[in-house]
Design a protein around this motif. Sequence first.
Motif, PDB file in Angstrom:
ATOM      1  N   GLY A   1     -77.282  70.132 -14.092  1.00  0.00           N
ATOM      2  CA  GLY A   1     -77.207  69.361 -15.338  1.00  0.00           C
ATOM      3  C   GLY A   1     -76.173  69.865 -16.330  1.00  0.00           C
ATOM      4  N   LEU A   2     -75.433  70.932 -15.978  1.00  0.00           N
ATOM      5  CA  LEU A   2     -74.424  71.468 -16.903  1.00  0.00           C
ATOM      6  C   LEU A   2     -73.179  70.568 -16.906  1.00  0.00           C
ATOM      7  CD1 LEU A   2     -73.456  73.868 -18.721  1.00  0.00           C
ATOM      8  CD2 LEU A   2     -72.478  74.874 -16.652  1.00  0.00           C
ATOM      9  N   LEU A   3     -72.725  70.187 -18.111  1.00  0.00           N
ATOM     10  CA  LEU A   3     -71.499  69.398 -18.248  1.00  0.00           C
ATOM     11  C   LEU A   3     -70.435  70.285 -18.892  1.00  0.00           C
ATOM     12  CD1 LEU A   3     -73.124  66.106 -19.565  1.00  0.00           C
ATOM     13  CD2 LEU A   3     -72.359  66.603 -17.233  1.00  0.00           C
ATOM     14  N   THR A   4     -69.233  70.268 -18.331  1.00  0.00           N
ATOM     15  CA  THR A   4     -68.206  71.207 -18.811  1.00  0.00           C
ATOM     16  C   THR A   4     -66.877  70.499 -19.068  1.00  0.00           C
ATOM     17  OG1 THR A   4     -67.283  71.744 -16.636  1.00  0.00           O
ATOM     18  CG2 THR A   4     -69.207  73.013 -17.320  1.00  0.00           C
ATOM     19  N   CYS A   5     -66.077  71.093 -19.942  1.00  0.00           N
ATOM     20  CA  CYS A   5     -64.684  70.669 -20.083  1.00  0.00           C
ATOM     21  C   CYS A   5     -63.884  71.809 -20.689  1.00  0.00           C
ATOM     22  CB  CYS A   5     -64.547  69.387 -20.897  1.00  0.00           C
ATOM     23  SG  CYS A   5     -64.879  69.581 -22.622  1.00  0.00           S
ATOM     24  N   ALA A   6     -62.555  71.667 -20.689  1.00  0.00           N
ATOM     25  CA  ALA A   6     -61.689  72.740 -21.188  1.00  0.00           C
ATOM     26  C   ALA A   6     -60.668  72.179 -22.169  1.00  0.00           C
ATOM     27  CB  ALA A   6     -60.976  73.422 -20.018  1.00  0.00           C
ATOM     28  N   ILE A   7     -60.427  72.983 -23.204  1.00  0.00           N
ATOM     29  CA  ILE A   7     -59.425  72.640 -24.222  1.00  0.00           C
ATOM     30  C   ILE A   7     -58.218  73.551 -24.007  1.00  0.00           C
ATOM     31  CG2 ILE A   7     -58.965  72.669 -26.731  1.00  0.00           C
ATOM     32  CD1 ILE A   7     -61.016  70.556 -25.915  1.00  0.00           C
ATOM     33  N   ARG A   8     -57.020  72.955 -23.970  1.00  0.00           N
ATOM     34  CA  ARG A   8     -55.798  73.759 -23.800  1.00  0.00           C
ATOM     35  C   ARG A   8     -54.931  73.654 -25.055  1.00  0.00           C
ATOM     36  NH1 ARG A   8     -53.511  71.679 -17.993  1.00  0.00           N
ATOM     37  NH2 ARG A   8     -55.024  72.673 -16.604  1.00  0.00           N
ATOM     38  N   PRO A   9     -55.114  74.585 -26.009  1.00  0.00           N
ATOM     39  CA  PRO A   9     -54.251  74.548 -27.199  1.00  0.00           C
ATOM     40  C   PRO A   9     -52.895  75.173 -26.885  1.00  0.00           C
ATOM     41  CG  PRO A   9     -56.205  75.942 -27.533  1.00  0.00           C
ATOM     42  CD  PRO A   9     -56.099  75.661 -26.075  1.00  0.00           C
ATOM     43  N   SER A  10     -51.872  74.771 -27.641  1.00  0.00           N
ATOM     44  CA  SER A  10     -50.592  75.485 -27.595  1.00  0.00           C
ATOM     45  C   SER A  10     -50.679  76.638 -28.598  1.00  0.00           C
ATOM     46  CB  SER A  10     -49.461  74.535 -27.944  1.00  0.00           C
ATOM     47  OG  SER A  10     -49.385  73.538 -26.972  1.00  0.00           O
ATOM     48  N   GLY A  11     -49.547  77.298 -28.878  1.00  0.00           N
ATOM     49  CA  GLY A  11     -49.573  78.417 -29.823  1.00  0.00           C
ATOM     50  C   GLY A  11     -50.301  78.007 -31.102  1.00  0.00           C
ATOM     51  N   ILE A  12     -51.273  78.814 -31.504  1.00  0.00           N
ATOM     52  CA  ILE A  12     -52.141  78.410 -32.619  1.00  0.00           C
ATOM     53  C   ILE A  12     -51.703  79.107 -33.901  1.00  0.00           C
ATOM     54  CG2 ILE A  12     -54.519  78.239 -33.427  1.00  0.00           C
ATOM     55  CD1 ILE A  12     -55.388  78.586 -30.455  1.00  0.00           C
ATOM     56  N   PHE A  13     -51.563  78.319 -34.984  1.00  0.00           N
ATOM     57  CA  PHE A  13     -51.217  78.908 -36.277  1.00  0.00           C
ATOM     58  C   PHE A  13     -52.209  78.436 -37.324  1.00  0.00           C
ATOM     59  CE2 PHE A  13     -49.463  75.250 -38.577  1.00  0.00           C
ATOM     60  CZ  PHE A  13     -49.278  74.351 -37.536  1.00  0.00           C
ATOM     61  N   GLY A  14     -52.251  79.165 -38.452  1.00  0.00           N
ATOM     62  CA  GLY A  14     -53.133  78.762 -39.544  1.00  0.00           C
ATOM     63  C   GLY A  14     -53.779  79.988 -40.161  1.00  0.00           C
TER      64      GLY A  14
END
Length: 243
Positions: free
Chosen positions: A160-173
């Motif tokens: 029942g586990l649902l998964t996904c992935a986020i691919r950010p570029s160079g992160i600023f802030g």
Amino acid sequence: MSDNYLVIGGDGFVGRWIVEMLLKRGEKNISVFDIVQRYFDKEVTHYVGDLSNYNDIDNAIRKSNATSVIHTASPHYGGAPNELFWKVNVDGTKNVVDSCIANGVKKLVYTSSASVIYDGVNPLVNADETTPFPEIPMDVYNETKAKGERLVLEANGTNGLLTCAIRPSGIFGPNDKQFIPPAIRVMEQGQTKFQIGDNSNLMDWTYVENVAYAHLLASDKLFDGSPVAGEVFIITNGTPIPF
Ligand code: NAD
């Protein structure tokens, strides 16, 4: 129904932005797992431990009653010995996946990186989520981030586990320690008088608030039958800029 959130690496740059965004939208069940505790909020339960130790992470997932796990932890790019990248990004991520499955967690969102598809040599132009991993990874950071991502996506649908992935570029802030502060030091020390290449390389960047928001959207959209499950999402700010 709202979730019980566990943010792994929640005392880091991106992780803290995610925690603050969860607090701002009024979430009541927020926990953090990190190897160091840097924030001491009364509304957030903190678990201190090493994710490469199964018992540490399993204890946090179990005790927090997590229904949504957001896994942002990794050693810094270029900032650790090779063995540590394998230990945290691959073995540690496997521990997260195994514990999520064992404890019946519903959602797992993994922070990957846009650079997992770059080989360090051939420019990527108009790349997207269908661009394959390179045959030879650029370096150990990207190799282990890609392996961690794969472990997370392969677990989609297990118990029942649902998964996904986020691919950010160079992160600023605000609160970034990796990019802007070193750039300022280089400026201050007058080390900007040389140039490699013709200054036409372009690079994607992503504002940290957008990265945090992407993680929350991903978690919100992980439900049975959702097209988000099992997918990766590249997150950028739009037009690439000179690097
Ligand atoms: P960060 O170092 O600020 O945060 C990472 C957090 O993970 C830290 O709080 C650290 O203490 C924790 N951590 C590290 N090893 C751990 C372990 N073994 N057990 C438990 N906690 C551990 O880094 P960040 O910039 O916030 O990066 C977050 C994620 O985003 C990482 O997965 C990174 O690979 C990814 N990413 C970052 C960038 C960027 O430009 N910063 C770009 C693309 C992807």
